[in-house]
Motif scaffolding. Structure first.
Motif, PDB file in Angstrom:
ATOM      1  N   ILE A  22       0.899  -1.301   0.014  1.00 53.56           N
ATOM      2  CA  ILE A  22       0.022  -0.088  -0.110  1.00 53.56           C
ATOM      3  C   ILE A  22       0.709   1.533  -0.078  1.00 53.56           C
ATOM      4  O   ILE A  22       0.599   2.331  -0.704  1.00 53.56           O
ATOM      5  CB  ILE A  22      -0.844  -0.155   0.988  1.00 53.56           C
ATOM      6  N   MET A  25       1.966   1.794  -3.643  1.00 55.42           N
ATOM      7  CA  MET A  25       0.986   2.012  -4.594  1.00 55.42           C
ATOM      8  C   MET A  25       0.629   3.599  -4.349  1.00 55.42           C
ATOM      9  O   MET A  25       0.705   4.475  -5.221  1.00 55.42           O
ATOM     10  CB  MET A  25      -0.278   1.064  -4.118  1.00 55.42           C
ATOM     11  N   ASP A  40     -10.813   1.543  -0.589  1.00 52.68           N
ATOM     12  CA  ASP A  40     -11.059   0.245  -0.315  1.00 52.68           C
ATOM     13  C   ASP A  40     -12.143  -0.335   0.139  1.00 52.68           C
ATOM     14  O   ASP A  40     -13.045  -1.120   0.112  1.00 52.68           O
ATOM     15  CB  ASP A  40      -9.725  -0.391   0.321  1.00 52.68           C
ATOM     16  N   PRO A  47      -7.859  -4.126  -2.919  1.00 51.19           N
ATOM     17  CA  PRO A  47      -6.675  -4.710  -3.027  1.00 51.19           C
ATOM     18  C   PRO A  47      -6.776  -6.165  -3.863  1.00 51.19           C
ATOM     19  O   PRO A  47      -7.831  -6.658  -3.283  1.00 51.19           O
ATOM     20  CB  PRO A  47      -6.076  -4.565  -1.744  1.00 51.19           C
ATOM     21  N   ARG A  57      -2.683  -4.396   2.972  1.00 49.85           N
ATOM     22  CA  ARG A  57      -3.188  -4.472   1.796  1.00 49.85           C
ATOM     23  C   ARG A  57      -2.192  -4.772   0.540  1.00 49.85           C
ATOM     24  O   ARG A  57      -0.983  -4.046   0.902  1.00 49.85           O
ATOM     25  CB  ARG A  57      -3.904  -3.300   1.347  1.00 49.85           C
ATOM     26  N   TYR A  59      -1.465  -4.733  -3.714  1.00 51.94           N
ATOM     27  CA  TYR A  59      -2.485  -4.370  -5.352  1.00 51.94           C
ATOM     28  C   TYR A  59      -1.398  -5.314  -6.150  1.00 51.94           C
ATOM     29  O   TYR A  59      -0.195  -5.033  -6.339  1.00 51.94           O
ATOM     30  CB  TYR A  59      -2.088  -2.917  -5.127  1.00 51.94           C
ATOM     31  N   GLN A  63      -3.410  -2.834 -11.309  1.00 55.68           N
ATOM     32  CA  GLN A  63      -4.182  -1.818 -10.545  1.00 55.68           C
ATOM     33  C   GLN A  63      -3.617  -0.408 -10.249  1.00 55.68           C
ATOM     34  O   GLN A  63      -4.153   0.555 -10.049  1.00 55.68           O
ATOM     35  CB  GLN A  63      -4.417  -2.399  -8.879  1.00 55.68           C
TER      36      GLN A  63
END
Length: 394
Positions: A22, A25, A40, A47, A57, A59, A63
């Motif tokens: 996370i 990301m 989310d 995720p 989380r 990904y 994504q």
């Protein structure tokens, strides 16, 4: 995947190594960690994998593209319901729907801008009428005060950190000296924080000369003078001794005398906002804090990054403050924040604590997390600062 080499057994792929955490990301997409958690929970960007033990989380690589699209739509102010549909059609399932949604939102923005221009035009006309009434009362442009040098230095120190730097708002690029009877208020704001210091305008009556008794205080109507920040700094450099300071305004020029030294310059040709309306806040929860302990908690505690689109300067650290049942203020992470937690710019709060110059201060939390946080002295209610909160719902 099975490794066919004899004696090697089975090799289980490291799923997490192929995914983005996370934090990664957030870094690569332009969305903050708290925003990713929000989307989310809203079912907008879920995720690919959530660790069942830690709840962390992960990904999938594909994504990232969706997250970047989401960040752009968010900056454009698209409603969440429309964002959900855009992402659903972004993969190519229905590009025509995506185009229609984008065009519809653009039309809404253009219509809103047209309405805003009409309202702003009306407001400007009303302001012109207020600034140029048919019967304007004469303004007194001469002010002469005798002030305690140490007291004035302390007042400037208490507000200087809040002076604005936005060239689009030049009226905030200085310090307001508001003289009303025997009281002087020194005020500064950059919209996101405001600081006010109060002192007596005739704090050293003994310095008044027999030929000019008015120099000990201001006996005329209320006067407001905005002194530009560089001149304020030059004034502050002269202060701090035992001698009184002479503050004078002659039309558009401001002069400060301290002993045999003098500094002078032009006042700002702008009106300052009516700060008195901005500081009239409903009573909130008041907590007395130990400043050194709070400062250490802010400097070492968890922080989050300000989201794009949140009001205030960009690229800033935000601390989340919570109060316990016994009245203790703590700095908490996003996972421990509740509906009463308040997010504040950490640097702004540290500046306000330093400017207050006390080991114990009162933090006053508003009735809602969207209300300003007040930092007050325990021994001087007239000197305080306000910080606008940072939204924590994204």
């Amino acid at each position: 995947m099975v490794d066919p080499r004899p004696g090697q057994g089975l090799r289980v792929p490291d799923v997490e190594s192929e995914m983005r955490s996370i934090g990664e990301m957030a870094r690569d997409s332009g969305l903050g960690v708290s925003a990713l958690r929000f989307y989310d929970r809203a079912g907008v960007l879920v995720p690919a994998r959530v660790d069942p033990a830690s709840g962390y989380r992960w990904y999938a690589p594909e994504q990232l593209d969706e997250a970047r699209v989401l960040a752009r739509l968010r900056r454009a102010g698209m409603p969440l319901a429309d964002i959900r549909l855009v992402l659903a059609g972004w993969s190519g399932a229905d590009p025509a729907l995506v185009r229609r949604l984008l065009q519809a939102h653009l039309r809404r923005l253009e219509a809103g801008l047209t309405e805003a221009r009409i309202e702003f035009s009306t407001l400007r006309a009303l302001l012109d009428h207020r600034e140029n009434p048919m019967t304007a009362s004469p303004r007194t442009d001469t002010v002469r005060l005798s002030l305690g040098s140490t007291e004035l230095a302390g007042a400037i120190d208490a507000v200087r950190f809040a002076v604005g730097k936005d060239p689009e708002l030049p009226m905030l690029g200085g310090v307001l000296f508001d003289v009303d009877g025997d009281t002087l208020h020194v005020v500064a704001t950059d919209r996101y924080r405001m600081a006010v210091a109060r002192m007596a305008s005739g704090s050293d009556p003994a310095s008044a000369s027999a030929s000019d008794p008015a120099s000990a205080g201001h006996g005329g109507p209320r006067e407001q003078v905005v002194v530009p920040a560089p001149l304020v700094d030059a004034m502050r450099a002269l202060l701090g001794g035992d001698e009184p300071a002479g503050f004078a305004v002659e039309t558009d020029r401001v002069t400060l005398d301290a002993g045999e030294r003098q500094v002078s310059g032009q006042r700002l040709a702008h009106d300052f906002p009516d700060y008195r309306r901005l500081v009239q806040l409903p009573a909130g929860r008041r907590v007395v804090v130990d400043v050194p302990a709070l400062r250490e908690a802010l400097e070492t505690g968890p922080v989050r990054t300000a989201e794009a689109g949140e009001p205030g300067p960009s690229a800033r650290d935000v601390s989340v403050l919570a109060t316990t049942d016994d009245g203790t203020v703590t700095v908490v992470g996003d996972g421990d924040a509740d509906g009463n937690s308040v997010g504040v710019d950490r640097g702004f709060l540290l500046d306000a604590l330093a400017a207050a110059d006390r080991d114990r201060l009162v933090l006053e939390f508003g009735a809602a997390p969207t209300a300003p946080l007040a930092i007050r002295r325990t021994d001087d209610e007239g000197t305080f600062s306000l910080l606008m909160p940072v939204r924590l719902d994204h």
